[in-house]
Motif scaffolding. Structure first.
Motif, PDB file in Angstrom:
ATOM      1  N   HIS A 183       0.866  -1.180   0.000  1.00 41.04           N
ATOM      2  CA  HIS A 183       0.000   0.000   0.000  1.00 41.04           C
ATOM      3  C   HIS A 183       0.900   1.227   0.000  1.00 41.04           C
ATOM      4  CE1 HIS A 183      -3.155   2.697   2.157  1.00 41.04           C
ATOM      5  NE2 HIS A 183      -3.106   2.904   0.858  1.00 41.04           N
ATOM      6  N   LEU A 184       0.727   2.087  -0.973  1.00 38.42           N
ATOM      7  CA  LEU A 184       1.561   3.277  -1.105  1.00 38.42           C
ATOM      8  C   LEU A 184       0.907   4.474  -0.427  1.00 38.42           C
ATOM      9  CD1 LEU A 184       4.020   4.786  -2.318  1.00 38.42           C
ATOM     10  CD2 LEU A 184       2.592   5.236  -4.329  1.00 38.42           C
ATOM     11  N   ILE A 185       1.661   5.130   0.440  1.00 39.28           N
ATOM     12  CA  ILE A 185       1.285   6.430   0.976  1.00 39.28           C
ATOM     13  C   ILE A 185       2.357   7.408   0.522  1.00 39.28           C
ATOM     14  CG2 ILE A 185       0.804   7.796   3.029  1.00 39.28           C
ATOM     15  CD1 ILE A 185       0.140   5.248   4.502  1.00 39.28           C
ATOM     16  N   ALA A 186       1.949   8.451  -0.183  1.00 37.42           N
ATOM     17  CA  ALA A 186       2.884   9.466  -0.659  1.00 37.42           C
ATOM     18  C   ALA A 186       2.583  10.784   0.049  1.00 37.42           C
ATOM     19  CB  ALA A 186       2.770   9.632  -2.172  1.00 37.42           C
ATOM     20  N   ALA A 187       3.601  11.612   0.190  1.00 35.16           N
ATOM     21  CA  ALA A 187       3.419  12.892   0.868  1.00 35.16           C
ATOM     22  C   ALA A 187       4.196  13.971   0.126  1.00 35.16           C
ATOM     23  CB  ALA A 187       3.885  12.813   2.321  1.00 35.16           C
ATOM     24  N   THR A 188       3.659  15.168   0.149  1.00 32.30           N
ATOM     25  CA  THR A 188       4.318  16.309  -0.487  1.00 32.30           C
ATOM     26  C   THR A 188       3.846  17.592   0.176  1.00 32.30           C
ATOM     27  OG1 THR A 188       4.697  17.472  -2.581  1.00 32.30           O
ATOM     28  CG2 THR A 188       2.520  16.525  -2.246  1.00 32.30           C
TER      29      THR A 188
END
Length: 524
Positions: free
Chosen positions: A317-322
């Motif tokens: 499961h991918l969690i990306a942040a920016t």
């Protein structure tokens, strides 16, 4: 209202050979639950048994009408056949809910039939309640037992409250146990809880530095473990470190044959996150090539480690942040539009601390508890000191540029300096001075703060050059190439030149300060 029961004949139980209890017969003889009509489903092989059951029902309950429904099933354990036949039966039945209550008898029939009954009833193809019967519980209660299950949970308020309490607990967990009075933040957390417990699609967290994206990713991982959506661990990666020739191997792994030396193979972050969560912080800094391969891994469920000719499957499961606007970066060629489209399914914007001033008291209490655990002692505010700090913290003029990092650092300073475990008013006044100076310095010289990211000694640059160099750095970060940055910066002067080598002019300018395009692009 008439009661109508629909159910299969019990090919074993209704014969009454193993015990005297016969569910289809005795359900109609229960005085506490009058049955006006029984729809008894059977096939030709059990017709004689169905006719006998009908006669016995009439003998015990003359007011009950028994209808024998012939339903031929080649294989009563075949899910597709059973569901199809029951679906056709429901479509052609002609339910009259204004005059009749309907109940589906689950006690008889195969497990496959019971599952199909449940699905058709839950979807309201059959507008009925589920009914389960059982043998008498003793001589004091000679009638068969009956349990009625209403799938709209109208009669199960306590169960519904339990589900709601569990949902609140999960949302509370995502907030770190900190209550909130901010309606927008509360709504966002509730929606996030729904998504991460029902879906394994990528989640994008957007917010300023210090708003808690990393902390929230950890809590999402814990929640998904609790709900058994995942079994693996959390692998946290800051994409600022995925630069240069080793970035590909770090993310996707590397086989020994690439270098030929023992110890040069790498498993890669994606492999380490198998069955768990991969958290890519600052995903806007991920290089273009790695962005494309990450997209392939997400969509195909497989990838090729560096040096491998064999695809390796992956499930994470991918969690990306920016902290930046990825749509703007996509227009500038920094972010791949196809990867952005994949990430844009679930986007959650975390509000800055200054937009949640009504929660400042709860957030301060949480940070004090964290500082107390770290220091191993109990700390408390004097009443006047607490009132002064909260008045300052809630002041709309206060920037809180570092968000929770500022609040956490402030609480730790106060707790560390608190003599005899008490935070006094003079200590709070001194802390307020520290914070306001810190914020003023950041706001007063944005150019200096920008140059501090790329130069070891930005103060050594003449003030005359700072504004110009900062403008060049910003242009380079926003452009897709050195040439594009040069065309933007020299748009006027280049028109009068015979040779318009903007890239070379920009390269020489950056070299004066020990900089180059690659350094600026990687620090964006």
């Amino acid at each position: 209202m008439r009661n109508v029961v629909i159910g299969f004949i019990g090919t074993v139980l209704d014969q009454g050979r193993r015990r005297s209890w016969r569910p289809s017969v005795q359900i109609c003889a229960n005085p506490e639950f009058p049955v006006d009509r029984l729809e008894l489903l059977h096939d030709h092989r059990n017709l004689r048994l169905a006719e006998k059951v009908a006669r016995d029902i009439v003998a015990l309950s003359p007011q009950t009408e028994v209808r024998l429904v012939d339903m031929e099933l080649d294989n009563p354990w075949d899910f597709q056949e059973v569901y199809g036949k029951l679906y056709d039966f429901a479509e052609s039945y002609g339910f009259d809910e204004d005059r009749e209550h309907y109940y589906v008898h689950l006690t008889t029939g195969t497990h496959v039939a019971q599952i199909c009954w449940f699905l058709l009833t839950e979807s309201r193809h059959i507008p009925a309640c589920l009914l389960q019967s059982g043998p008498p519980r003793g001589k004091s209660s000679p009638n068969s037992t009956i349990d009625i299950i209403d799938l709209d949970l109208a009669r199960y308020n306590a169960l519904q409250r339990r589900f709601e309490a569990a949902a609140r607990e999960h949302s509370y967990m995502l907030r770190g146990g900190i209550p909130t009075r901010n309606a927008a933040f509360h709504s966002m957390i509730e929606r996030l809880e729904q998504v991460v417990t029902r879906s394994d699609e990528p989640v994008l967290l957007v917010g300023e530095a210090g708003v808690g994206k990393t902390t929230l990713a950890r809590r999402i991982h814990e929640l998904k473990l609790q709900r058994r959506r995942i079994k693996g661990r959390l692998v946290q990666v800051n994409c600022a470190g995925l630069q240069g020739p080793q970035a590909m191997a770090a993310l996707f792994g590397q086989r020994r044959n690439v270098v030929g030396l023992a110890g040069t193979e790498r498993s890669g972050f994606i492999s380490e996150a198998e069955g768990g969560v991969l958290f890519l912080d600052n995903i806007d800094l991920l290089p273009q090539a790695e962005q494309g391969l990450l997209l392939d891994a997400l969509e195909s469920g497989s990838y090729y480690p560096v040096g491998s000719d064999t695809a390796q499957s992956c499930r994470f499961h991918l969690i990306a942040a920016t902290s930046r606007d990825l749509s703007v970066l996509a227009q500038q060629g920094i972010m791949r539009p196809d990867l952005l489209a994949r990430l844009a399914l679930w986007v959650f914007h975390l509000p800055p601390l200054r937009n949640r001033r009504e929660d400042m008291e709860a957030e301060l209490a949480y940070e004090l508890e964290e500082a107390e655990r770290s220091l191993g002692c109990k700390i408390g505010f004097n009443v006047d000191a607490r009132a002064r700090y909260l008045h300052f913290a809630r002041d709309p003029a206060m920037a809180w540029t570092g968000n929770y990092r500022d609040l956490s650092a402030s609480a730790r300073r106060l707790c560390t300096l608190a003599e005899r475990g008490r935070i006094t008013l003079p200590m709070v006044e001194a802390e307020i001075t520290t914070l306001t100076r810190q914020w003023s310095a950041v706001q007063r010289d944005d150019d200096l703060a920008l140059l501090a990211e790329i130069l070891p000694d930005p103060a050594g640059v003449d003030e005359f050059d700072r504004a110009q160099l900062a403008a060049v750095v910003r242009a380079c970060r926003e452009a897709s190439s050195l040439s594009a940055a040069g065309r933007r910066l020299f748009a006027v002067s280049r028109q009068g030149k015979a040779s318009q080598n903007d890239a070379d002019r920009l390269r020489k300018y950056l070299a004066r300060f020990g900089l180059n395009w690659e350094m600026l692009a990687s620090s964006a």
